[in-house]
Design a protein around this motif. Structure first.
Motif, PDB file in Angstrom:
ATOM      1  N   ASP A 248      50.651  16.500  38.082  1.00  0.00           N
ATOM      2  CA  ASP A 248      51.555  15.667  38.273  1.00  0.00           C
ATOM      3  C   ASP A 248      52.405  15.557  37.444  1.00  0.00           C
ATOM      4  O   ASP A 248      52.430  14.961  36.564  1.00  0.00           O
ATOM      5  CB  ASP A 248      51.898  14.539  39.267  1.00  0.00           C
ATOM      6  N   GLY A 249      53.363  16.100  37.269  1.00  0.00           N
ATOM      7  CA  GLY A 249      54.430  15.883  36.394  1.00  0.00           C
ATOM      8  C   GLY A 249      54.557  16.640  34.929  1.00  0.00           C
ATOM      9  O   GLY A 249      55.581  17.160  33.710  1.00  0.00           O
TER      10      GLY A 249
ATOM     11  N   GLY B  99      57.265  25.780  31.546  1.00  0.00           N
ATOM     12  CA  GLY B  99      57.753  26.876  30.919  1.00  0.00           C
ATOM     13  C   GLY B  99      58.578  26.645  32.322  1.00  0.00           C
ATOM     14  O   GLY B  99      58.650  25.792  33.275  1.00  0.00           O
ATOM     15  N   GLY B 100      59.713  27.394  32.159  1.00  0.00           N
ATOM     16  CA  GLY B 100      60.421  27.727  33.190  1.00  0.00           C
ATOM     17  C   GLY B 100      59.569  28.328  34.984  1.00  0.00           C
ATOM     18  O   GLY B 100      60.967  27.887  35.513  1.00  0.00           O
ATOM     19  N   VAL B 101      58.766  29.343  34.231  1.00  0.00           N
ATOM     20  CA  VAL B 101      58.166  28.962  36.044  1.00  0.00           C
ATOM     21  C   VAL B 101      56.904  28.246  36.418  1.00  0.00           C
ATOM     22  O   VAL B 101      55.706  29.016  37.086  1.00  0.00           O
ATOM     23  CB  VAL B 101      58.037  30.995  36.247  1.00  0.00           C
ATOM     24  N   LEU B 102      56.614  27.750  35.128  1.00  0.00           N
ATOM     25  CA  LEU B 102      55.943  26.294  35.122  1.00  0.00           C
ATOM     26  C   LEU B 102      56.288  25.242  35.464  1.00  0.00           C
ATOM     27  O   LEU B 102      55.238  23.921  34.574  1.00  0.00           O
ATOM     28  CB  LEU B 102      54.925  27.297  34.628  1.00  0.00           C
ATOM     29  N   TYR B 103      57.066  24.642  36.871  1.00  0.00           N
ATOM     30  CA  TYR B 103      57.297  23.175  36.517  1.00  0.00           C
ATOM     31  C   TYR B 103      56.760  22.289  37.635  1.00  0.00           C
ATOM     32  O   TYR B 103      56.900  22.678  38.807  1.00  0.00           O
ATOM     33  CB  TYR B 103      58.277  23.437  36.892  1.00  0.00           C
ATOM     34  N   PHE B 104      56.263  21.566  37.348  1.00  0.00           N
ATOM     35  CA  PHE B 104      55.202  20.910  38.724  1.00  0.00           C
ATOM     36  C   PHE B 104      55.063  19.068  38.353  1.00  0.00           C
ATOM     37  O   PHE B 104      54.902  18.777  38.554  1.00  0.00           O
ATOM     38  CB  PHE B 104      54.060  20.812  37.959  1.00  0.00           C
ATOM     39  N   GLY B 105      56.759  19.085  38.360  1.00  0.00           N
ATOM     40  CA  GLY B 105      57.606  17.428  37.664  1.00  0.00           C
ATOM     41  C   GLY B 105      58.230  17.817  39.708  1.00  0.00           C
ATOM     42  O   GLY B 105      58.961  18.758  40.489  1.00  0.00           O
ATOM     43  N   HIS B 106      58.432  16.755  40.197  1.00  0.00           N
ATOM     44  CA  HIS B 106      58.747  16.389  42.316  1.00  0.00           C
ATOM     45  C   HIS B 106      58.659  17.597  42.960  1.00  0.00           C
ATOM     46  O   HIS B 106      58.914  17.442  43.099  1.00  0.00           O
ATOM     47  CB  HIS B 106      60.202  16.086  41.615  1.00  0.00           C
TER      48      HIS B 106
ATOM     49  N   VAL C  87      46.164  23.487  41.723  1.00  0.00           N
ATOM     50  CA  VAL C  87      45.819  22.898  42.781  1.00  0.00           C
ATOM     51  C   VAL C  87      45.793  21.299  41.897  1.00  0.00           C
ATOM     52  O   VAL C  87      46.013  21.063  40.280  1.00  0.00           O
ATOM     53  CB  VAL C  87      43.924  22.991  42.389  1.00  0.00           C
ATOM     54  N   LEU C  88      47.116  20.412  42.237  1.00  0.00           N
ATOM     55  CA  LEU C  88      48.268  19.504  41.340  1.00  0.00           C
ATOM     56  C   LEU C  88      46.971  18.411  41.656  1.00  0.00           C
ATOM     57  O   LEU C  88      46.632  17.663  42.583  1.00  0.00           O
ATOM     58  CB  LEU C  88      49.293  18.754  42.146  1.00  0.00           C
ATOM     59  N   ALA C  89      46.226  17.789  40.340  1.00  0.00           N
ATOM     60  CA  ALA C  89      46.260  17.108  39.949  1.00  0.00           C
ATOM     61  C   ALA C  89      46.658  15.648  39.713  1.00  0.00           C
ATOM     62  O   ALA C  89      47.381  16.003  38.935  1.00  0.00           O
ATOM     63  CB  ALA C  89      44.903  17.143  38.942  1.00  0.00           C
ATOM     64  N   PRO C  90      45.883  14.657  39.282  1.00  0.00           N
ATOM     65  CA  PRO C  90      47.066  12.854  39.557  1.00  0.00           C
ATOM     66  C   PRO C  90      46.480  12.964  37.914  1.00  0.00           C
ATOM     67  O   PRO C  90      45.257  13.041  37.203  1.00  0.00           O
ATOM     68  CB  PRO C  90      46.222  12.133  40.202  1.00  0.00           C
ATOM     69  N   TYR C  91      47.688  12.954  36.827  1.00  0.00           N
ATOM     70  CA  TYR C  91      47.619  12.120  35.414  1.00  0.00           C
ATOM     71  C   TYR C  91      46.927  11.103  34.934  1.00  0.00           C
ATOM     72  O   TYR C  91      47.226   9.777  35.260  1.00  0.00           O
ATOM     73  CB  TYR C  91      49.343  12.708  34.924  1.00  0.00           C
TER      74      TYR C  91
ATOM     75  N   GLU D 237      56.841  -2.618  32.907  1.00  0.00           N
ATOM     76  CA  GLU D 237      55.115  -1.831  32.739  1.00  0.00           C
ATOM     77  C   GLU D 237      55.714  -0.491  31.272  1.00  0.00           C
ATOM     78  O   GLU D 237      55.965  -0.068  32.065  1.00  0.00           O
ATOM     79  CB  GLU D 237      54.651  -2.467  33.000  1.00  0.00           C
ATOM     80  N   MET D 238      53.956  -0.274  30.678  1.00  0.00           N
ATOM     81  CA  MET D 238      54.083   0.914  29.968  1.00  0.00           C
ATOM     82  C   MET D 238      53.314   1.744  31.085  1.00  0.00           C
ATOM     83  O   MET D 238      52.243   1.767  31.828  1.00  0.00           O
ATOM     84  CB  MET D 238      53.654   0.385  28.762  1.00  0.00           C
ATOM     85  N   PRO D 239      54.261   2.700  31.217  1.00  0.00           N
ATOM     86  CA  PRO D 239      53.591   4.044  32.455  1.00  0.00           C
ATOM     87  C   PRO D 239      52.524   4.986  32.040  1.00  0.00           C
ATOM     88  O   PRO D 239      52.787   5.240  30.269  1.00  0.00           O
ATOM     89  CB  PRO D 239      54.587   4.331  33.138  1.00  0.00           C
ATOM     90  N   ASP D 240      51.222   5.048  32.369  1.00  0.00           N
ATOM     91  CA  ASP D 240      50.654   6.113  32.308  1.00  0.00           C
ATOM     92  C   ASP D 240      50.458   7.594  32.815  1.00  0.00           C
ATOM     93  O   ASP D 240      49.949   8.322  32.847  1.00  0.00           O
ATOM     94  CB  ASP D 240      49.343   5.953  31.169  1.00  0.00           C
ATOM     95  N   ARG D 241      51.364   7.822  33.787  1.00  0.00           N
ATOM     96  CA  ARG D 241      51.098   8.114  34.139  1.00  0.00           C
ATOM     97  C   ARG D 241      52.792   8.782  35.456  1.00  0.00           C
ATOM     98  O   ARG D 241      53.230   7.236  35.332  1.00  0.00           O
ATOM     99  CB  ARG D 241      50.147   8.549  35.204  1.00  0.00           C
TER     100      ARG D 241
END
Length: 435
Positions: free
Chosen positions: A155-156, A160-167, A179-183, A365-369
């Motif tokens: 996630d996030g 590259g231009g055809v490998l985008y997993f934000g939102h 398979v989308l996993a949580p960072y 807060e300092m985010p880590d994901r």
């Protein structure tokens, strides 16, 4: 507060528009042949982007003749600054000797050997034309080696231009079985690996999310991925297209976690187009054309002399291990300075990242994901990013609208101090809106 924030943005945009008529005219003309006047989405921002006439050192000059200190560094590809004389000399020689030669040249083998020596996982590698290409080749290699179909991404992530997993991804992503996993969530990710392990060809991860907010992966998280991949025969791929500059051997050297494959790009072409993918010899030997049953790997400009010459000069002569230490120390000082001011003035502002990468977040807060906020909160943060971006442009300091920075070797200590000072000015002048 939103009315006051909207009014502040409107005032800042009006001042920006009045100051930049040539950039506005270029944008209007560009809208005819290109949708939105744009051919690279990340470069667009409202009301129109500044158009650059030239760059020298750490200074950019726009169409209207204004100078800006560049803290964006061409989204990390501009590590060497603008018009570096050693890079220019290497590219000029390559041009004078002839381009598009259609065969091996004097640079590529030396550059490959130098990269292999610097990055622990790269026993062998091949060149291509961009980080996007490098990741596509690495993924398809992993699928062919393992004879499995699924790919774990995070996630996030941006690869590259055809490998985008934000939102949630984009409509033009490659239609692979993702398979989308949580960072940075070890337990959640390992559960998904156990669920899909027999079908996973690869785990593709940025050891620091770049466009996802400059969020470094925890060492224990990367270590857990390494162990799980080894146990289940999954190929672990580090996308170090951005993060390879964060030590002399990238984050894999800094963290001590060695992947099976690595992808590279950005600054390693010295300012020309560049990509590379590689890893263990047993994986990469499939591309050896002297072996029976080899896999072909095409690309007219894979070894183009401009990228090879500039890349070799940059990595061999300029971005030495010692230079990497000094540049990353500048980034750490800038990040620490911003965070000190946010605490001092008690405002929700934090700088993330590591070394020469920084991401600005409107948080206490300092985010880590990556965070998934409500639409209202995301809109508010977007407005604050817009206001900060316009305010800094107004005084000649440039970075990405989303708050992203990738420092270059050309930046001086005085320019680091100037950004810190302007951050305090922004906090003091906009504190009511930040709160």
């Amino acid at each position: 507060m939103n009315v006051s924030l909207d009014a502040a943005i409107a005032e800042a945009e009006a001042r920006y528009t009045a100051a930049n008529p040539e950039s506005a005219a270029r944008h209007a003309a560009a809208r005819q042949p290109m949708p939105g006047g744009n051919t690279r989405t990340v470069l667009h921002y409202s009301p129109f982007p500044l158009a650059w006439a030239k760059g020298e050192g750490a200074i950019l000059t726009d169409f209207d003749g204004h100078d800006y200190v560049d803290y964006l560094g061409e989204y990390s590809a501009g590590l060497y600054g603008h018009s570096n004389p050693q890079i220019q000399a290497a590219m000029k020689k390559a041009i004078d000797d002839g381009t598009v030669l259609g065969g091996p040249n004097r640079y590529e083998a030396e550059l490959a050997a130098l990269i292999s020596a610097r990055f622990p996982s790269l026993q062998k590698l091949r060149f291509c034309n961009s980080g996007t290409e490098a990741n596509v080749f690495a993924l398809m290699t992993a699928r062919a080696v393992t004879k499995r179909g699924k790919i774990m991404v995070f996630d996030g992530g941006y690869h590259g231009g055809v490998l985008y997993f934000g939102h949630g991804g984009i409509p033009i992503n490659l239609p692979l079985d993702w398979v989308l996993a949580p960072y940075n969530d070890t337990e959640g990710t390992l559960a998904l690996i156990r669920q899909h392990g027999a079908d996973l060809a690869a785990i593709l991860i940025e050891p620091m999310l770049g466009s996802g907010g400059c969020l470094p992966a925890r060492r224990d998280f990367l270590g857990a991925l390494r162990q799980a991949a080894s146990e289940l025969g999954i190929i672990l791929i580090f996308d170090e297209v951005m993060s390879s500059r964060l030590s002399s051997g990238g984050l894999q050297a800094a963290t001590g976690v060695t992947p099976d494959m690595t992808t590279l790009g950005k600054y390693l072409g010295g300012g020309a187009s560049f990509g590379a993918f590689g890893g263990r010899s047993d994986i990469m030997d499939h591309y050896d054309p002297e072996r029976p049953g080899y896999w072909p790997h095409a690309g007219t400009f894979n070894n183009n002399v401009l990228s090879m010459a500039a890349g070799l000069t940059g990595l061999r002569d300029i971005y030495t291990p010692e230079a990497a230490v000094l540049l990353n120390a500048k980034g750490d000082r800038l990040r620490d300075g911003i965070n000190h001011l946010a605490r001092k003035h008690d405002v929700p502002l934090v700088a993330t990242g590591t070394g020469s990468f920084l991401g600005i977040h409107f948080s206490r807060e300092m985010p880590d994901r990556p965070r998934h906020e409500s639409a209202e909160v995301e809109a508010l943060h977007g407005k604050l990013h817009k206001l900060m971006h316009l305010d800094f442009i107004d005084v000649g300091l440039f970075f990405a609208r989303r708050g992203y920075m990738a420092l270059s070797l050309a930046l001086t200590e005085a320019q680091i101090d100037r950004f810190i000072a302007q951050t305090e000015e922004f906090i003091l002048s906009r504190k009511g809106l930040l709160e």
